[in-house]
Scaffold this active site. Sequence first.
Site, PDB file in Angstrom:
ATOM      1  N   TYR A  22       1.504  -1.155  -0.169  1.00 50.52           N
ATOM      2  CA  TYR A  22      -0.214  -0.027  -0.221  1.00 50.52           C
ATOM      3  C   TYR A  22       1.113   1.008   0.147  1.00 50.52           C
ATOM      4  CZ  TYR A  22      -3.253  -3.487   1.468  1.00 50.52           C
ATOM      5  OH  TYR A  22      -4.592  -4.337   1.168  1.00 50.52           O
ATOM      6  N   ASN A  71     -12.477   2.802  -2.753  1.00 52.30           N
ATOM      7  CA  ASN A  71     -11.748   1.917  -2.336  1.00 52.30           C
ATOM      8  C   ASN A  71     -12.427   1.169  -1.630  1.00 52.30           C
ATOM      9  OD1 ASN A  71     -10.526  -0.005  -1.532  1.00 52.30           O
ATOM     10  ND2 ASN A  71      -7.858   2.045  -1.640  1.00 52.30           N
ATOM     11  N   HIS A  77     -14.605  -7.650  -2.131  1.00 50.28           N
ATOM     12  CA  HIS A  77     -14.595  -9.312  -2.227  1.00 50.28           C
ATOM     13  C   HIS A  77     -15.546  -9.860  -1.335  1.00 50.28           C
ATOM     14  CE1 HIS A  77     -10.576  -8.122  -2.546  1.00 50.28           C
ATOM     15  NE2 HIS A  77     -10.693  -7.704  -1.977  1.00 50.28           N
ATOM     16  N   ASP A  84     -25.619  -4.126  -4.167  1.00 46.20           N
ATOM     17  CA  ASP A  84     -26.925  -2.937  -3.756  1.00 46.20           C
ATOM     18  C   ASP A  84     -27.487  -1.734  -3.606  1.00 46.20           C
ATOM     19  OD1 ASP A  84     -27.557  -6.119  -4.442  1.00 46.20           O
ATOM     20  OD2 ASP A  84     -28.316  -6.181  -2.257  1.00 46.20           O
ATOM     21  N   HIS A  97      -8.230   0.578  -6.462  1.00 44.90           N
ATOM     22  CA  HIS A  97      -6.885  -0.067  -5.335  1.00 44.90           C
ATOM     23  C   HIS A  97      -6.187   0.102  -5.248  1.00 44.90           C
ATOM     24  CE1 HIS A  97     -10.831  -2.888  -3.844  1.00 44.90           C
ATOM     25  NE2 HIS A  97     -11.123  -3.193  -5.392  1.00 44.90           N
ATOM     26  N   LEU A  98      -5.549   0.558  -4.378  1.00 45.25           N
ATOM     27  CA  LEU A  98      -3.696   0.904  -4.425  1.00 45.25           C
ATOM     28  C   LEU A  98      -3.197  -0.441  -4.528  1.00 45.25           C
ATOM     29  CD1 LEU A  98      -3.851   2.333  -1.230  1.00 45.25           C
ATOM     30  CD2 LEU A  98      -3.014   3.454  -2.763  1.00 45.25           C
ATOM     31  N   SER A  99      -3.648  -1.683  -4.180  1.00 44.59           N
ATOM     32  CA  SER A  99      -2.358  -2.966  -5.014  1.00 44.59           C
ATOM     33  C   SER A  99      -3.204  -3.314  -6.960  1.00 44.59           C
ATOM     34  CB  SER A  99      -2.594  -3.686  -3.763  1.00 44.59           C
ATOM     35  OG  SER A  99      -3.458  -4.209  -3.361  1.00 44.59           O
ATOM     36  N   ARG A 108      -8.955 -12.214  -3.107  1.00 47.12           N
ATOM     37  CA  ARG A 108      -8.905 -11.281  -3.259  1.00 47.12           C
ATOM     38  C   ARG A 108      -8.942 -10.865  -5.341  1.00 47.12           C
ATOM     39  NH1 ARG A 108      -7.236  -8.124   0.996  1.00 47.12           N
ATOM     40  NH2 ARG A 108      -5.531  -9.648   2.461  1.00 47.12           N
TER      41      ARG A 108
END
Length: 145
Positions: A22, A71, A77, A84, A97-99, A108
């Site tokens: 991160y 994020n 997940h 919804d 997402h950072l990664s 993931r």
Amino acid sequence: MDVLVINGPNLNLLGTRQPRFYGHKTLADINNDLLKIAKENNINIDFYQSNHEGQIIDKIQQTAAKIIIINPAAFTHTSVAIRDAFLAINKPFIEIHLSNIYNREEFRTKSFLSDIAYGCIFGFGPNGYTLALIEAINYINMKGE
């Protein structure tokens, strides 16, 4: 408000939490970078972080933002409820997402949001937020709002 940036669980620990994945920037650093870009482009931006799924859902349902950057962290997940909420409000959002979630553990690699998102940005660290904001600004300008 033009853009709402939502950050999910544990992102309040950025800068110290698993920097290998991160990076070293804090969430405050990222938000300050985005605020500068927003001001330069006459965009109103707001930031929200929560470790609680229901609070994130409430924020999604209540926002007047034209587009959301999210994020969702681990909720990516697991949360059909956040999915919804986005379907219920029918507003565009960018998942970030950072990664690179597809270069991590198997659990993931499934996102409950990607297929309904306006766009997705994964794996560019804190720069991903900048990319998402640039695209959010492009979206707002394209819509003439």
